[in-house]
Scaffold this active site. Structure first.
Site, PDB file in Angstrom:
ATOM      1  CE1 TYR A 174       0.364   2.133   3.836  1.00 22.42           C
ATOM      2  CE2 TYR A 174       1.632  -0.658   4.791  1.00 22.42           C
ATOM      3  CZ  TYR A 174       1.006   0.229   5.156  1.00 22.42           C
ATOM      4  OH  TYR A 174       1.688   0.804   6.068  1.00 22.42           O
ATOM      5  CG  PHE A 184       0.107   8.637   6.215  1.00 26.13           C
ATOM      6  CD1 PHE A 184      -0.020   6.988   6.927  1.00 26.13           C
ATOM      7  CD2 PHE A 184      -0.991   8.899   5.827  1.00 26.13           C
ATOM      8  CE1 PHE A 184      -1.106   6.389   6.728  1.00 26.13           C
ATOM      9  CE2 PHE A 184      -1.695   7.487   5.409  1.00 26.13           C
ATOM     10  CZ  PHE A 184      -2.346   6.775   6.002  1.00 26.13           C
ATOM     11  CG  ASP A 185       3.410   3.538   6.794  1.00 23.84           C
ATOM     12  OD1 ASP A 185       4.168   3.790   6.240  1.00 23.84           O
ATOM     13  OD2 ASP A 185       3.059   2.978   7.236  1.00 23.84           O
ATOM     14  CB  ILE A 204      -7.521   1.716  10.926  1.00 23.86           C
ATOM     15  CG1 ILE A 204      -7.784   1.543   9.570  1.00 23.86           C
ATOM     16  CG2 ILE A 204      -6.628   2.377  12.102  1.00 23.86           C
ATOM     17  CD1 ILE A 204      -7.226   2.986   8.486  1.00 23.86           C
ATOM     18  CE1 TYR A 230      -4.197   4.325  13.383  1.00 24.81           C
ATOM     19  CE2 TYR A 230      -4.576   5.315  10.679  1.00 24.81           C
ATOM     20  CZ  TYR A 230      -3.881   4.102  12.302  1.00 24.81           C
ATOM     21  OH  TYR A 230      -2.940   3.644  11.571  1.00 24.81           O
ATOM     22  CG  PHE A 247      -4.711   3.354   3.225  1.00 23.27           C
ATOM     23  CD1 PHE A 247      -3.869   2.654   3.295  1.00 23.27           C
ATOM     24  CD2 PHE A 247      -6.008   3.323   3.773  1.00 23.27           C
ATOM     25  CE1 PHE A 247      -3.063   3.381   4.841  1.00 23.27           C
ATOM     26  CE2 PHE A 247      -5.689   4.214   5.468  1.00 23.27           C
ATOM     27  CZ  PHE A 247      -4.471   3.966   5.757  1.00 23.27           C
TER      28      PHE A 247
END
Length: 574
Positions: A174, A184-185, A204, A230, A247
């Site tokens: 992802y 962010f990731d 999540i 979150y 995502f």
């Protein structure tokens, strides 16, 4: 009066004071402002959603006074975006109106007159009375309490035999971004998939939902509102509070802990007289891939089969099970869940943890260490007076191949048939067995397991532990003599012997007379010389053995053993 006119991008409407073109770029007297003035000076090309009443938004801003440009507040200075709900009075009226119709990543300048800001009173000693305020805004996020997880499929494989369900274990790649596009990731940056159970609270909530129903190899975009991500807390330093997450996902693998081995039979030979069983030794080729088609190993690349015993724990559990019941030449696809493969640990950098393995195998041959040589007679002449046995000199044609039909050797590659003397260890044991008991003109098919052939080490051109298939035809047969002998009687020899040898009766037998005597015995079928060896050489050796005193002739006394010697003559003596 207020008038709603199209925004600069032509999407939605913004409440504007009707002003001449370019009026937003020149000073405006506070007494002329009856409503907010909006300058949309940077609008993204794509705007899938605009701010509406009751939406929550997250944005950065710089607040300044219209009169002198002096800054009175800034979310940038605080290092934290501002979060609020629009249209419900939680903001000053001018901002409630000025933020409507905004797109994520849009930048706009909102000029708010005093009566839509802090009026004639001002606030807190920061905002003076009757101040016109200018807000420079960058919108970062939009969501609504009624939002759902959004799924957009980017690509999907043509074949999809299975989709993800709750309780499955999945591996996926992802890229994670905020709604503004800020990353962010990413699993790609770690060069490792994210591995987890689905629908069991390990993710999540939005991802637990968004990953359902996916196929291996499918790509989709999953947009998760903050309250399913979150929430108010955010996550670390990369995910701010109340952030919508985007995502882009590629599903690499899926299995369920209850999964068993899956076998797809792709090709079976027309004739299958035997199937693999525990204790058999098998040679097979394979291509190994993950479920997304990524290759991790191949026997073809090494140009060597994988060889192993079946059912004895020498291979992973799933393969050990899948190798039962196979025919020679059969092709199968075998899908092995990780709990029957390499489990959570994987194998180094080759097999990741919890990976489903897909093997496409082709069985070359198999055998059991107890297997005998298999002989099938395909043609036998009606007349069969003589059959081959040890010590016979034979000529034969042959084709030698592997069980998959790969030709290794053939007598047709030479000018004449192959010649050998049986029982002299000149050929492999299995071929010796296959050539024994044959008539001239007889044809056979012979299957020779490796322990009767070249064994675990193989030979030039012959793979290790290979089962060999021979097509044989006996072309010629010369009966032989036992090892160590050059001549044998086919019945009782002459008694006494010397008078029979002395053809002219002169009491002495030179080499020429001895040769005539031996050839006469062979001609009359009373004796046999060793086949495949020069006749003159054999006879001369025999003569020299009998000519004890080496005077070039044999006399009767030289045929009698001395009284002190054993009564049994040597093999080379008549």
């Amino acid at each position: 009066p207020l008038r709603r006119i199209p925004s600069a991008a032509g999407r939605g409407f913004c409440p504007l004071l009707q002003l001449p073109n370019g009026a937003a770029d020149i000073p405006v007297s506070p007494r002329l402002l009856s409503d907010v003035v909006i300058d949309r000076y940077d609008i993204p090309r794509v705007c899938p959603r605009e701010v509406e009443t009751e939406d929550f938004i997250r944005y950065h801003f710089n607040g300044s006074f219209h009169v002198d440009g002096k800054k009175f507040d800034s979310s940038h200075d605080r290092g934290k975006a501002f979060i609020s709900q629009v249209g419900l009075g939680r903001l000053i009226t001018g901002m409630d109106r000025g933020l409507l119709g905004m797109c994520v990543n849009e930048r706009r300048r909102i000029t708010v007159p005093p009566h839509l800001a802090y009026g004639s009173i001002g606030t807190g000693g920061i905002i003076p009375p009757d101040a016109v305020l200018v807000y420079d805004v960058l919108l970062l996020d939009i969501w609504h309490p009624d939002d759902k997880v959004q799924i957009r499929t980017l690509s999907k494989p043509e074949s999809c035999n299975r989709t993800t369900v709750a309780s499955d274990f999945i591996r996926y790649h992802y890229n994670g971004t905020l709604l503004s596009g800020q990353a962010f990731d990413s699993s790609y940056s770690r060069n490792s998939t994210y591995d987890t159970y689905l629908g069991q609270g390990d993710l999540i909530k939005g991802m637990d939902e968004g990953l359902l129903g996916m196929c291996v190899g499918e790509r989709r975009v999953i947009i998760v509102p903050p309250f399913l991500a979150y929430g108010e807390s955010g996550h670390g330093t990369k995910v701010p509070p109340q952030a919508t997450l985007v995502f882009e996902v590629l599903l690499a693998d899926v299995f369920n802990p209850k999964d068993d081995l899956i076998v797809h039979v792709k090709e079976v030979p027309e004739t299958c007289t035997r199937r693999t069983a525990t204790g058999d030794y098998i040679r097979y080729h394979y291509n190994g891939t993950f479920q997304d088609g990524t290759a991790f190993d191949s026997s073809y690349q090494r140009n060597s089969t994988y060889n192993t015993y079946i059912g004895m724990g020498y291979v992973i559990q799933g393969m050990d099970k899948a190798l039962h019941g196979l025919c020679m030449g059969e092709k199968r696809r075998i899908i092995i869940p990780p709990h029957m493969a390499y489990g959570e640990n994987g194998v180094g950098k080759i097999i990741p943890g919890s990976a489903v393995l897909v093997f496409d195998i082709h069985v070359i041959d198999f055998h059991n260490p107890k297997d005998p040589v298999e002989i099938k007679i395909t043609h036998k002449p009606q007349q069969c007076d003589l059959t081959s046995e040890a010590d016979d000199l034979i000529q034969y044609r042959y084709n030698c191949s592997l069980m998959d039909g790969t030709l290794l050797y053939s007598s047709d590659q030479y000018d004449s048939p192959s010649t050998t003397t049986l029982g002299t260890n000149s050929v492999i044991l299995g071929l010796e067995e296959g050539l024994s008991g044959m008539c001239v003109g007889e044809r056979r098919e012979v299957i020779i397991p490796p322990h009767w052939a070249h064994g675990e080490n193989g030979a030039a051109g012959v793979p290790k532990s290979a089962v060999l298939f021979f097509e044989l035809e006996l072309v010629d047969l010369q009966k032989g003599v036992p090892q160590g002998y050059m001549f044998v009687w086919l019945g009782d020899g002459p008694d006494p012997l010397f008078p029979a040898m002395d053809l002219n009766g002169d009491k002495k037998v030179p080499l020429e007379e001895f040769s005539d005597f031996i050839m006469l015995q062979v001609k009359e079928g009373k004796g046999r010389l060793r086949p495949g060896v020069d006749t003159d050489s054999i006879i001369k050796d025999m003569f020299n053995n009998q000519d004890v005193n080496k005077d070039g002739k044999i006399v009767e006394e030289e045929l009698k053993p001395a009284s002190e010697e054993p009564q049994q003559a040597s093999k080379d003596e008549l």
